[in-house]
Design a protein around this motif. Sequence first.
Motif, mmCIF file in Angstrom:
data_model
loop_
_atom_site.group_PDB
_atom_site.id
_atom_site.type_symbol
_atom_site.label_atom_id
_atom_site.label_comp_id
_atom_site.label_asym_id
_atom_site.label_seq_id
_atom_site.Cartn_x
_atom_site.Cartn_y
_atom_site.Cartn_z
ATOM 1 N N GLN A 166 4.726 18.855 -111.368
ATOM 2 C CA GLN A 166 4.464 17.607 -110.654
ATOM 3 C C GLN A 166 3.238 17.733 -109.740
ATOM 4 N N ARG A 167 3.119 18.909 -109.106
ATOM 5 C CA ARG A 167 1.988 19.148 -108.222
ATOM 6 C C ARG A 167 0.673 19.133 -109.014
ATOM 7 N N HIS A 168 0.675 19.745 -110.185
ATOM 8 C CA HIS A 168 -0.515 19.782 -111.043
ATOM 9 C C HIS A 168 -0.881 18.374 -111.508
ATOM 10 N N LEU A 169 0.151 17.594 -111.901
ATOM 11 C CA LEU A 169 -0.106 16.225 -112.337
ATOM 12 C C LEU A 169 -0.660 15.387 -111.195
ATOM 13 N N LEU A 170 -0.127 15.608 -109.980
ATOM 14 C CA LEU A 170 -0.588 14.865 -108.819
ATOM 15 C C LEU A 170 -2.057 15.163 -108.527
ATOM 16 N N ARG A 171 -2.435 16.406 -108.681
ATOM 17 C CA ARG A 171 -3.844 16.777 -108.462
ATOM 18 C C ARG A 171 -4.747 16.114 -109.495
ATOM 19 N N GLU A 172 -4.303 16.105 -110.762
ATOM 20 C CA GLU A 172 -5.099 15.454 -111.806
ATOM 21 C C GLU A 172 -5.269 13.968 -111.524
ATOM 22 N N LEU A 173 -4.161 13.341 -111.091
ATOM 23 C CA LEU A 173 -4.240 11.915 -110.766
ATOM 24 C C LEU A 173 -5.156 11.671 -109.573
#
Length: 204
Positions: A179-186
């Motif tokens: 989730q943290r990785h996805l949040l950074r990408e977003l």
Amino acid sequence: PRHLLVLTSPSGAAIRDVLAVLKARWPLARVTLIGVPVQGREAAPALIAALGLLNRQSTLDPERDAVLITRGGGSLEDLWAFNDEHLARAIFHSRLPVMSAVGHEIDTTLADLAADMRAPTPAAAAEMLVPDSHELAQRLVGLERRLSRDIQVRLDGESQHLAHLRSRLRHPGEALGRQRHLLRELEVRLCRAAQARLTNERQL
């Protein structure tokens, strides 16, 4: 029986045979010897009186739950007391279960026929009255082994089931990391989109 009452001569071979078998087969047996004459004119009245007394006392001690009337072999005259009609009736009407073991296997008396159970000899009566402790010990060993095997099979099955569940289980940190990785990408994509929008607005 929890408490066996033996009606016989205290000095006869019958009681020695009975006690020897009980000691070998079931040392925990609780036995009370009621000494009575087992031949002659006094025998039948003494047996009747003793049996009557034991029946009257049975309510005082419920563990007294079986009576053995016995004597060793002898001539027909020696055993004649056990053909007494009054003794046979007393045995038949006894509230306490009565086993009769009079004489040898070939001997049969009215006492044998009136009793709840007959044994061919005093020793055979003792064998019929109590279990064999050695046999029971072997059965317990067999049950213990069977129980151990069943427990091991159950543990193996549960262990396999646990391993399967463990393989499907993911640590919460892994989900949080994704989730943290996805949040950074977003966040990066949002910044790029905002930058592109600002650039377009300036050009206009």
